[in-house]
Scaffold this motif. Structure first.
Motif, short mmCIF file in Angstrom:
data_model
loop_
_atom_site.label_atom_id
_atom_site.label_comp_id
_atom_site.label_asym_id
_atom_site.label_seq_id
_atom_site.Cartn_x
_atom_site.Cartn_y
_atom_site.Cartn_z
N ARG A 1 26.46 50.85 30.45
CA ARG A 1 26.71 50.45 29.07
C ARG A 1 28.18 50.63 28.72
O ARG A 1 28.76 49.82 28.00
CB ARG A 1 25.84 51.29 28.12
CG ARG A 1 26.05 50.94 26.64
CD ARG A 1 25.19 51.79 25.72
NE ARG A 1 25.51 51.52 24.34
CZ ARG A 1 26.51 52.08 23.67
NH1 ARG A 1 27.30 52.96 24.30
NH2 ARG A 1 26.74 51.80 22.41
N ARG A 2 28.79 51.71 29.22
CA ARG A 2 30.22 51.93 28.93
C ARG A 2 31.08 50.81 29.46
O ARG A 2 32.08 50.43 28.85
CB ARG A 2 30.67 53.27 29.54
CG ARG A 2 30.25 54.48 28.73
CD ARG A 2 31.13 55.67 29.06
NE ARG A 2 30.95 56.14 30.42
CZ ARG A 2 31.77 56.98 31.03
NH1 ARG A 2 32.87 57.41 30.41
NH2 ARG A 2 31.53 57.38 32.27
N ALA A 3 30.71 50.25 30.61
CA ALA A 3 31.46 49.13 31.16
C ALA A 3 31.30 47.90 30.27
O ALA A 3 32.26 47.15 30.04
CB ALA A 3 30.99 48.83 32.58
N ARG A 4 30.09 47.67 29.75
CA ARG A 4 29.88 46.53 28.87
C ARG A 4 30.68 46.66 27.59
O ARG A 4 31.26 45.69 27.10
CB ARG A 4 28.38 46.38 28.56
CG ARG A 4 27.53 46.01 29.78
CD ARG A 4 26.14 45.57 29.36
NE ARG A 4 25.37 46.66 28.76
CZ ARG A 4 24.61 47.51 29.44
NH1 ARG A 4 24.54 47.41 30.78
NH2 ARG A 4 23.93 48.45 28.83
N VAL A 5 30.72 47.87 27.05
CA VAL A 5 31.52 48.11 25.84
C VAL A 5 33.00 47.93 26.13
O VAL A 5 33.75 47.33 25.33
CB VAL A 5 31.24 49.54 25.30
CG1 VAL A 5 32.22 49.89 24.17
CG2 VAL A 5 29.81 49.65 24.80
N ALA A 6 33.46 48.41 27.29
CA ALA A 6 34.88 48.31 27.64
C ALA A 6 35.33 46.86 27.72
O ALA A 6 36.43 46.51 27.29
CB ALA A 6 35.13 49.02 28.98
N LEU A 7 34.48 46.01 28.26
CA LEU A 7 34.87 44.62 28.44
C LEU A 7 34.99 43.88 27.12
O LEU A 7 35.61 42.81 27.06
CB LEU A 7 33.87 43.91 29.35
CG LEU A 7 34.38 42.67 30.11
CD1 LEU A 7 35.61 43.03 30.94
CD2 LEU A 7 33.30 42.10 31.00
N ARG A 8 34.46 44.46 26.03
CA ARG A 8 34.58 43.82 24.70
C ARG A 8 35.76 44.37 23.89
O ARG A 8 35.98 43.95 22.76
CB ARG A 8 33.28 44.01 23.92
CG ARG A 8 32.09 43.28 24.52
CD ARG A 8 30.95 43.19 23.51
NE ARG A 8 30.43 44.51 23.17
CZ ARG A 8 29.42 45.10 23.80
NH1 ARG A 8 28.83 44.51 24.83
NH2 ARG A 8 28.99 46.29 23.41
N VAL A 9 36.53 45.29 24.47
CA VAL A 9 37.64 45.91 23.74
C VAL A 9 38.71 44.88 23.41
O VAL A 9 39.04 44.03 24.22
CB VAL A 9 38.25 47.05 24.59
CG1 VAL A 9 39.63 47.46 24.06
CG2 VAL A 9 37.33 48.26 24.58
N ARG A 10 39.23 44.99 22.18
CA ARG A 10 40.33 44.12 21.76
C ARG A 10 41.66 44.86 21.91
O ARG A 10 41.73 46.08 21.77
CB ARG A 10 40.16 43.69 20.30
CG ARG A 10 38.98 42.75 20.08
CD ARG A 10 38.92 42.30 18.63
NE ARG A 10 37.82 41.40 18.39
CZ ARG A 10 37.89 40.07 18.56
NH1 ARG A 10 39.04 39.52 18.93
NH2 ARG A 10 36.84 39.30 18.33
N THR A 11 42.72 44.11 22.14
CA THR A 11 44.07 44.68 22.19
C THR A 11 44.72 44.53 20.82
O THR A 11 44.11 44.00 19.88
CB THR A 11 44.92 43.96 23.25
OG1 THR A 11 45.17 42.62 22.80
CG2 THR A 11 44.21 43.92 24.59
#
Length: 394
Positions: A180-190
């Protein structure tokens, strides 16, 4: 640990190919292997900028209202795949002459999908989720080795061994399914707009292309500057290039993400952050250069009785690997401080000099050693000069 897994997996794959294929076919596989990792290295520019952008965002505590790294990654992947499709007739008939269409198909699939792997890797590093990043690196290398080992065990020919390398592309998908942490990470905005993010990625892609050409794509450069008859005899030399680099470059490439994340958060510590790594690389490299003279040829002979390389060549290639590592470390500082143009100039100059030397009318061994020594040295000088503090007027 993950870098060690990647290094062992890479050497094991070359061991499998050298014992499964004839020396001539293995030279072709090493050319494909170089092309595969050139694509991955080039698209690794997405990872470099993702790490820097996410780390910088974390440092400044700015709102996450900018573009997602995945948006830039999908654009880059689409463009890279389209370029390879356009170039496929040339690549399949000129560069990869045996099973050329299989090789080009594998590279195109990699170009389309690997940017998302790079995006996930970069964001995980920027967020300092080192455990997930390490798992992703290990999983990618392990999947590739498993695929090639199965293909080799089944007695697959050149095309089958090449296709088996695609198993590694499942790594980021499996990571997203399992974490789940990887899925959340991939949605991070810069904190950057998509246009600025793409511009920065463009600089890192140019630098990554030059870096990949020297670090992993060298067999293709050699193939394009060598006659077909002479290139068919280069498998021992190309294997020596790979084996002398792996012990220092694979761990170093894993360390780059840590360094970029640290320096982007602490820009005042830029040069000092890598002073000790530079010292250790130089010391270990000097020792390795000496040891390579005595034990290098014997290690290479483990891959088969046809793999004969002189002590002088193995030692010189080890020294060249050290210079490549120094160029990489200096470039890491440069890009971490946001000097994207200087980062590009250093790597581009190294590549141009390398190709220029390969065009000289010299023996293949000598051209190889000189190009891999002089090219990185020129690039390292440019990077070092760009890190000088500005002169004060008056």
């Amino acid at each position: 640990m993950s870098s060690a897994v990647a290094a062992v997996a890479g050497v094991a794959i070359m061991f499998v190919s050298s014992h499964t294929l004839t020396p001539a076919d293995n030279a072709e596989f090493l050319s494909f292997w170089a092309g595969l990792f050139f694509i991955c290295g080039l698209l690794g520019g997405v990872q470099t900028e993702a790490t820097r952008a996410v780390s910088e965002m974390s440092r400044d505590s700015v709102s996450r209202s900018g573009a997602r790294v995945t948006s830039a990654a999908m654009i880059v992947g689409g463009a890279a795949g389209a370029i390879l499709l356009v170039l496929s007739p040339l690549l399949a008939t000129v560069v990869f002459k045996r099973d050329g269409w299989i090789a080009v198909a594998c590279l195109t699939v990699t170009a389309l999908t690997f940017p998302l792997h790079s995006a996930l890797s970069g964001v995980l590093q920027g967020l300092r989720q080192w455990d997930r990043f390490g798992q992703l690196v290990s999983l990618e290398a392990t999947l590739r080795l498993a695929g090639v080992a199965v293909a080799g065990g089944l007695g697959a020919a050149l095309g089958g061994i090449e296709a088996a390398c695609l198993t590694s592309l499942l790594a980021w998908v499996l990571m997203l399914l399992a974490s789940r942490r990887a899925r959340v990470a991939l949605r991070v905005r810069t904190s950057l707009t998509l246009s600025v993010l793409l511009a920065n990625v463009g600089h890192t892609l140019l630098s990554a292309a030059s870096s990949a050409a020297l670090v992993v794509g060298f067999p293709i450069l050699l193939k394009l500057t060598t006659s077909t008859q002479d290139y068919a005899l280069t498998a021992p030399l190309l294997l020596a290039v790979s084996l002398t680099r792996a012990p220092i470059m694979i761990p170093l490439q894993a360390f780059q993400g840590v360094a970029i994340a640290h320096i982007a958060r602490n820009p005042d510590a830029g040069w000092r952050a890598l002073s000790k790594p530079l010292m250790w690389v130089s010391l270990i490299g000097a020792l390795g250069t000496a040891l390579a003279w005595f034990i290098g040829p014997s290690i290479i002979l483990l891959f088969g009785p046809a793999y004969i390389v002189t002590p002088l060549v193995v030692s010189a290639l080890t020294l060249a690997a050290v210079l490549m590592a120094i160029l990489t470390l200096l470039g890491t500082v440069v890009v971490s401080l946001g000097h994207h143009a200087a980062f590009s100039r250093g790597w581009l100059a190294a590549t141009i000099v390398c190709i220029g030397v390969l065009l000289l009318p010299l023996e293949t061994d000598l051209r190889t050693v000189l190009s891999l020594t002089v090219g990185p040295l020129c690039g390292a000088v440019i990077h070092a000069l760009s890190l000088r503090p500005p002169r004060r007027n008056g």
